[in-house]
Design a protein around this motif. Sequence first.
Motif, PDB file in Angstrom:
ATOM      1  N   ARG A   1       0.852  -1.252   0.001  1.00  0.00           N
ATOM      2  CA  ARG A   1       0.081   0.076  -0.118  1.00  0.00           C
ATOM      3  C   ARG A   1       0.989   1.188  -0.113  1.00  0.00           C
ATOM      4  N   TRP A   2       1.723   1.200   0.818  1.00  0.00           N
ATOM      5  CA  TRP A   2       2.878   2.365   0.888  1.00  0.00           C
ATOM      6  C   TRP A   2       3.270   2.576  -0.549  1.00  0.00           C
ATOM      7  N   ALA A   3       3.857   1.308  -1.393  1.00  0.00           N
ATOM      8  CA  ALA A   3       4.266   1.599  -2.726  1.00  0.00           C
ATOM      9  C   ALA A   3       3.374   2.106  -3.667  1.00  0.00           C
TER      10      ALA A   3
ATOM     11  N   ALA B   1       9.019  -7.294  -5.057  1.00  0.00           N
ATOM     12  CA  ALA B   1       8.846  -7.483  -6.529  1.00  0.00           C
ATOM     13  C   ALA B   1       7.563  -6.423  -6.703  1.00  0.00           C
ATOM     14  N   ILE B   2       6.647  -6.339  -5.985  1.00  0.00           N
ATOM     15  CA  ILE B   2       5.516  -5.396  -6.233  1.00  0.00           C
ATOM     16  C   ILE B   2       6.052  -3.848  -6.245  1.00  0.00           C
TER      17      ILE B   2
ATOM     18  N   MET C   1      12.209   3.498  -4.908  1.00  0.00           N
ATOM     19  CA  MET C   1      11.324   2.625  -4.349  1.00  0.00           C
ATOM     20  C   MET C   1      11.899   1.587  -3.496  1.00  0.00           C
ATOM     21  N   ALA C   2      13.306   1.269  -3.596  1.00  0.00           N
ATOM     22  CA  ALA C   2      13.965   0.503  -2.740  1.00  0.00           C
ATOM     23  C   ALA C   2      13.746   0.632  -1.112  1.00  0.00           C
ATOM     24  N   ASP C   3      13.714   1.936  -1.047  1.00  0.00           N
ATOM     25  CA  ASP C   3      13.557   2.500   0.572  1.00  0.00           C
ATOM     26  C   ASP C   3      12.242   2.146   1.024  1.00  0.00           C
ATOM     27  N   VAL C   4      11.104   1.904   0.320  1.00  0.00           N
ATOM     28  CA  VAL C   4       9.819   1.342   0.722  1.00  0.00           C
ATOM     29  C   VAL C   4      10.018  -0.287   1.200  1.00  0.00           C
ATOM     30  N   TYR C   5      10.726  -0.706   0.478  1.00  0.00           N
ATOM     31  CA  TYR C   5      10.824  -2.291   0.927  1.00  0.00           C
ATOM     32  C   TYR C   5      11.764  -2.226   2.136  1.00  0.00           C
TER      33      TYR C   5
END
Length: 207
Positions: free
Chosen positions: A18-20, A70-71, A154-158
Amino acid sequence: MADYTFFFHPMSRAQIARWALHEAGADYEPVMVDWDAKPQALLDANPMGKLPTIVHHVPGADHVVTEAAAICHYLAEQTAPELLPKAVEMADYFRYLFFAAGPVEQAVTARAMGWDVPEDRQAMPGFGTYDRTVDALDTMLEGRKFVCGDRFTMADVYVGSQIDWGLAFGTLPERESFAAYRERLQERPAYRKSKAIDEKLIHEMQK
């Protein structure tokens, strides 16, 4: 129809997706999943019934993406190219995205389960030992604001979700680098908006 269908439960790794979705500014339809009555649409998309699962609706086809890391990357590729790594950032981006999805996830899970790796078998699991994995994550964050340096990707989201969750539930130790990184991420509007949605749902479920 929205661009994405998002199968989720607020008390799951779907919080990462959801954050992504919010960081990417994606148009999505949320479908909350009852653990005891998973909808057939989810099982058709992902026979494991795991969350999160997203379905990307494009002309003539539906593309299913599972696994939170992956998402995250898929959403950046399809919807938010500004969150993809630049050429000089790609090594750190992919290295630590997969490090968090592999060794960090494995090390935290093993520790939570009470599984100790015998000293003579530390080469077998992908994480080696919990302490070495945590130290590597700590070292990565020393002297940088985000995974790729000074720029959020986007790597920071995970990676950030792993640390955010780990500090909240005590599966990662309190380290100065972890706390400072978490604070930076929690200031992001997309983080706040997505967390508010899930926290409201959790509150309503617990009434």
